[in-house]
Design an enzyme around this catalytic site. Structure first.
Site, PDB file in Angstrom:
ATOM      1  NE  ARG A   1      14.947 -19.184  19.994  1.00 37.54           N
ATOM      2  CZ  ARG A   1      15.398 -20.074  20.875  1.00 37.54           C
ATOM      3  NH1 ARG A   1      15.862 -21.225  20.470  1.00 37.54           N
ATOM      4  NH2 ARG A   1      15.386 -19.802  22.162  1.00 37.54           N
TER       5      ARG A   1
ATOM      6  CG  ASP B   1      17.694 -16.593  28.466  1.00 34.30           C
ATOM      7  OD1 ASP B   1      17.985 -17.699  28.946  1.00 34.30           O
ATOM      8  OD2 ASP B   1      17.618 -16.379  27.239  1.00 34.30           O
TER       9      ASP B   1
ATOM     10  CG  MET C   1      21.060 -22.683  28.767  1.00 35.95           C
ATOM     11  SD  MET C   1      19.437 -23.209  28.183  1.00 35.95           S
ATOM     12  CE  MET C   1      19.891 -24.505  27.040  1.00 35.95           C
ATOM     13  N   GLY C   2      21.385 -18.613  29.544  1.00 39.72           N
ATOM     14  CA  GLY C   2      21.081 -17.204  29.833  1.00 39.72           C
ATOM     15  C   GLY C   2      21.367 -16.309  28.638  1.00 39.72           C
ATOM     16  NE  ARG C   3      18.741 -16.199  23.515  1.00 36.98           N
ATOM     17  CZ  ARG C   3      18.642 -16.982  22.439  1.00 36.98           C
ATOM     18  NH1 ARG C   3      19.440 -16.799  21.430  1.00 36.98           N
ATOM     19  NH2 ARG C   3      17.746 -17.935  22.381  1.00 36.98           N
TER      20      ARG C   3
ATOM     21  NE  ARG D   1      36.144 -36.112  36.087  1.00 37.89           N
ATOM     22  CZ  ARG D   1      37.422 -36.291  36.428  1.00 37.89           C
ATOM     23  NH1 ARG D   1      38.273 -35.284  36.394  1.00 37.89           N
ATOM     24  NH2 ARG D   1      37.854 -37.478  36.831  1.00 37.89           N
TER      25      ARG D   1
ATOM     26  CD  GLN E   1      20.904 -24.339  32.399  1.00 34.89           C
ATOM     27  OE1 GLN E   1      21.112 -23.200  32.746  1.00 34.89           O
ATOM     28  NE2 GLN E   1      21.543 -24.897  31.387  1.00 34.89           N
ATOM     29  NE  ARG E   2      14.316 -24.050  26.595  1.00 32.58           N
ATOM     30  CZ  ARG E   2      14.859 -23.904  25.370  1.00 32.58           C
ATOM     31  NH1 ARG E   2      15.859 -23.059  25.187  1.00 32.58           N
ATOM     32  NH2 ARG E   2      14.393 -24.559  24.348  1.00 32.58           N
TER      33      ARG E   2
HETATM   34  O1  F6P Z   1      16.448 -18.164  25.541  1.00 36.68           O
HETATM   35  C1  F6P Z   1      16.395 -19.348  26.247  1.00 36.68           C
HETATM   36  C2  F6P Z   1      17.579 -20.219  25.963  1.00 36.68           C
HETATM   37  O2  F6P Z   1      17.440 -21.388  26.741  1.00 36.68           O
HETATM   38  C3  F6P Z   1      18.939 -19.579  26.179  1.00 36.68           C
HETATM   39  O3  F6P Z   1      19.311 -19.550  27.530  1.00 36.68           O
HETATM   40  C4  F6P Z   1      19.807 -20.439  25.322  1.00 36.68           C
HETATM   41  O4  F6P Z   1      20.934 -19.719  24.875  1.00 36.68           O
HETATM   42  C5  F6P Z   1      18.926 -20.799  24.167  1.00 36.68           C
HETATM   43  O5  F6P Z   1      17.593 -20.605  24.606  1.00 36.68           O
HETATM   44  C6  F6P Z   1      19.071 -22.215  23.658  1.00 36.68           C
HETATM   45  O6  F6P Z   1      18.328 -22.320  22.505  1.00 36.68           O
HETATM   46  P1  F6P Z   1      17.908 -23.696  21.833  1.00 36.68           P
HETATM   47  O7  F6P Z   1      16.871 -24.328  22.720  1.00 36.68           O
HETATM   48  O8  F6P Z   1      17.348 -23.297  20.525  1.00 36.68           O
HETATM   49  O9  F6P Z   1      19.117 -24.545  21.766  1.00 36.68           O
END
Ligand code: F6P
Length: 368
Positions: A75, A153, A195-197, A280, A288-289
């Site tokens: 980024r 996302d 996640m998902g922003r 919990r 997730q990525r």
């Molecule tokens: O945009 C993808 C994402 O995984 C979002 O779901 C999450 O909010 C963000 O990126 C996390 O960002 P980073 O990897 O910079 O912590």
């Protein structure tokens, strides 16, 4: 011979490698030279052979299934400034690149479109500063830009699926299935944050796939102050029917109708205090990525890569930058800038508490 470069930008997503592979091979197949830009826009700003590399057919061998992005991503703050974009333009010209395909989310694609619209003035400035020759100024009159949407996302309007979203959904469902086993054993409640922003797609679909008891998403905010009682009533009903587990899925961007964010810890407290449930929290985070791309993402990324190269080869200075989308199972081209504007209008509608509009922009129905 045209020279087409590809970069990945923003958060990595499974299927980005498949997309790069497809773009590199389609470009070569169409008698173009293929380049990759390492580390997203940050690599473009830095330039030089460490960051801009010509790629050949065999360079992407074995990339189809691999997760993450092998060419790196970032980024990049510098590219948000004109000075950074000026360097980016110089580096593309130095390598003779006349088309740029960006695989990334809405932020990255917006950056790419700004770059394209600014291109003529950037090139002029480079010429005035004697960074490029008159011949280069004449040759690089305009930059051909194309977007393929890579993000877990699934938050980009005008495409049904972004590259990586289904792989991430698969990871989440597998994780929830694991949690379900231990929840059942102890008759526990689990609050699972995904996640998902600002988009609830992952949470919503994961909730449906795992028969969650309650789902929190940003597009359909929960009634302020009342959501705890509303949720507990539903959980109580499920428990009274003999259910031994409680699964709550909360999107990281979940909010109430006053736009306060709803945190997993608050849900946890409500379940403990109001229902006396042994609860919990599980935050799935970057798990997730990770992992390989599921079949859907491999196909989507490959087909979109082919279409991106076609779009670049057919585009003229008057064609708006294309975004490669999928709609009703067809790979199509849309205007990149229109798609970005539409995506931003969902966030805008939520900010204005117009939840009905936000849901309809996402092709969903708002239930009052
Ligand atoms: O945009 C993808 C994402 O995984 C979002 O779901 C999450 O909010 C963000 O990126 C996390 O960002 P980073 O990897 O910079 O912590």
């Amino acid at each position: 011979k045209k020279s087409i470069a590809v970069m990945t930008s923003g958060g990595d997503a499974p299927g980005m490698n498949a997309n790069v592979r497809s773009i590199v091979r389609s470009a070569i197949f169409k008698h173009c030279r293929a380049f990759v830009i390492m580390e997203g826009f940050a690599g473009l700003v830095k330039g030089g052979p460490d960051y801009i590399k010509e790629f050949f057919w065999e360079d992407v061998r074995g990339w189809l299934a691999e997760g993450g992005t092998n060419i790196g991503t970032a980024r990049c703050k510098e590219f948000q400034e004109r000075a950074g974009r000026l360097l980016g333009a110089l580096h593309l010209i130095e390598f003779g690149i006349d088309a740029l395909i960006v695989c990334g989310g809405d932020g990255s694609l917006t950056g790419a479109d700004i770059f394209r619209s600014e291109w003529p003035s950037l090139v002029q400035e480079l010429y005035q500063n004697e960074k490029i020759t008159k011949a280069q100024l004449d040759k690089y009159q305009y930059l051909n830009v194309c977007g393929t949407v890579g993000s877990i996302d699934n938050d980009m309007s005008s495409t049904d699926a972004t590259i990586g979203a289904y792989s991430s959904l698969d990871r989440i469902c597998t994780a929830v299935d694991y949690v379900e086993a231990t929840a059942l054993s102890h008759s526990r409640a689990f609050v699972i944050e995904v996640m998902g922003r600002n988009c609830g797609w992952l949470a919503l679909l994961a909730g449906i796939c795992t028969t969650a008891d309650y789902i929190f998403i940003p597009e359909n905010p929960e009634p302020h102050k009342e959501w705890k009682d509303k949720m507990c009533d539903i959980i109580k009903k499920h428990r009274s029917k003999g259910k031994r587990t409680t699964i709550i899925i909360v999107a990281e961007g979940a909010i109430d109708t006053e736009l306060n964010s709803i945190k997993a810890s608050e849900i946890h407290r409500a379940l403990c205090d109001k229902l006396d449930l042994d609860t919990r929290i599980t935050t799935l985070g970057h798990l997730q990525r990770g992992g390989k791309a599921v079949a859907y993402d491999r196909i989507l990324a490959t087909l979109q890569g082919v279409e991106a190269v076609n779009a670049v080869l057919e585009s003229t200075p008057d064609t708006p930058s294309p975004l490669i989308a999928i709609s009703e199972n067809k790979i199509i081209r849309r205007s990149l800038v229109d798609s970005v504007v539409l995506t931003k209008s969902v966030a805008e509608a939520i900010k204005n508490k117009d939840f009905k509009k936000a849901m309809s922009l996402r092709d969903c129905e708002f239930i009052e």
